[in-house]
Motif scaffolding. Structure first.
Motif, short mmCIF file in Angstrom:
data_model
loop_
_atom_site.label_atom_id
_atom_site.label_comp_id
_atom_site.label_asym_id
_atom_site.label_seq_id
_atom_site.Cartn_x
_atom_site.Cartn_y
_atom_site.Cartn_z
N ASN A 40 0.85 -1.19 0.00
CA ASN A 40 0.00 0.00 0.00
C ASN A 40 0.88 1.24 0.00
OD1 ASN A 40 -2.35 -1.42 0.07
ND2 ASN A 40 -2.66 -1.20 2.26
N PRO A 41 0.59 2.18 -0.91
CA PRO A 41 1.38 3.40 -0.88
C PRO A 41 1.08 4.19 0.40
CG PRO A 41 -0.39 3.56 -2.49
CD PRO A 41 -0.41 2.16 -1.95
N VAL A 43 0.47 7.24 0.61
CA VAL A 43 -0.50 8.31 0.38
C VAL A 43 -1.62 7.81 -0.52
CG1 VAL A 43 1.17 10.18 0.65
CG2 VAL A 43 0.78 9.21 -1.60
N LEU A 44 -2.78 8.44 -0.40
CA LEU A 44 -3.87 8.19 -1.34
C LEU A 44 -3.51 8.91 -2.63
CD1 LEU A 44 -6.89 8.84 1.06
CD2 LEU A 44 -5.90 6.65 0.42
N GLU A 45 -4.09 8.53 -3.71
CA GLU A 45 -3.72 9.12 -4.99
C GLU A 45 -4.62 10.30 -5.35
OE1 GLU A 45 -3.38 6.11 -7.95
OE2 GLU A 45 -2.08 4.89 -6.70
N CYS A 46 -4.91 11.15 -4.37
CA CYS A 46 -5.75 12.31 -4.66
C CYS A 46 -5.36 13.47 -3.75
CB CYS A 46 -7.22 11.97 -4.48
SG CYS A 46 -7.64 11.41 -2.82
N ASN A 47 -5.74 14.65 -4.20
CA ASN A 47 -5.57 15.87 -3.41
C ASN A 47 -6.92 16.48 -3.09
OD1 ASN A 47 -3.00 15.27 -4.29
ND2 ASN A 47 -2.44 17.38 -4.65
N PRO A 95 -0.51 15.34 -1.55
CA PRO A 95 -1.34 14.13 -1.51
C PRO A 95 -1.74 13.78 -0.08
CG PRO A 95 0.55 13.79 -2.91
CD PRO A 95 0.76 15.10 -2.23
N ARG A 98 -2.36 8.01 3.78
CA ARG A 98 -3.28 6.87 3.91
C ARG A 98 -3.90 6.79 5.30
NH1 ARG A 98 -4.99 3.20 0.98
NH2 ARG A 98 -3.53 3.54 -0.68
N ASN A 118 -9.79 5.28 0.39
CA ASN A 118 -9.59 5.62 -1.02
C ASN A 118 -10.10 7.04 -1.25
OD1 ASN A 118 -12.47 5.48 -1.34
ND2 ASN A 118 -12.28 3.26 -1.47
N CYS A 119 -10.16 7.42 -2.51
CA CYS A 119 -10.54 8.80 -2.86
C CYS A 119 -11.97 8.91 -3.38
CB CYS A 119 -9.58 9.32 -3.92
SG CYS A 119 -7.88 9.39 -3.36
#
Length: 150
Positions: A40-41, A43-47, A95, A98, A118-119
């Motif tokens: 799992n990264p 950070v989430l993949e959104c801003n 970003p 998580r 998630n986003c």
């Protein structure tokens, strides 16, 4: 002497052959093994996060406060308010980590903390605090803890 040399060469090739077979078996096992999921990264993949805040009857809550915070309070943004449809839009310059928690509060209602996975748009429903009375237009008339609100 010739037999000794033949025996030595045979042993050498036998060892090399065994090592080659062992490497081939390891490669075959690796090919047949279940694929390893990427970690799992951090950070989430959104801003940006969007969603809606309502009461338990699905009526929008105008002016509810929505904010992000890290579980260890290492990440936080400004507070955002819901509009007349109960919708919110949270934007961040970096970003979103998580381990971030979405925190939603509104006067006269229980607050909610929702961990983000998630986003995707996240809709939140808040329950009235015990003893809270509403006016006919939906505004809070009084709560048991604060008394009458003008």
């Amino acid at each position: 002497m010739k037999q000794l040399a033949t025996l030595t060469i045979g042993l050498f090739f036998g060892v090399v052959s065994a090592q080659a077979q062992e490497q081939a078996a390891r490669a075959d096992t690796a090919r047949n093994a279940a694929p390893v999921a990427p970690p799992n990264p951090a950070v989430l993949e959104c801003n940006t996060l969007v969603g809606r805040v309502t009461d338990v009857f699905d009526y929008p809550l105008t002016g509810a406060t929505v904010m992000l915070r890290g579980r260890n309070n290492s990440f936080s943004t400004d507070a955002f308010s819901t509009n007349s449809d109960g919708r919110y839009l949270i934007t961040s310059k970096k970003p979103i980590p998580r381990n971030t928690v979405l925190q939603v509060t509104a006067g006269g209602y229980n607050s909610v903390e929702q961990p983000l996975a998630n986003c995707k748009p996240l809709d939140i429903s808040l329950e009235l605090l015990p003893g809270t009375k509403l006016k006919s237009d939906g505004r809070i008339k009084k709560t048991s803890s604060t008394g009458k609100i003008k």
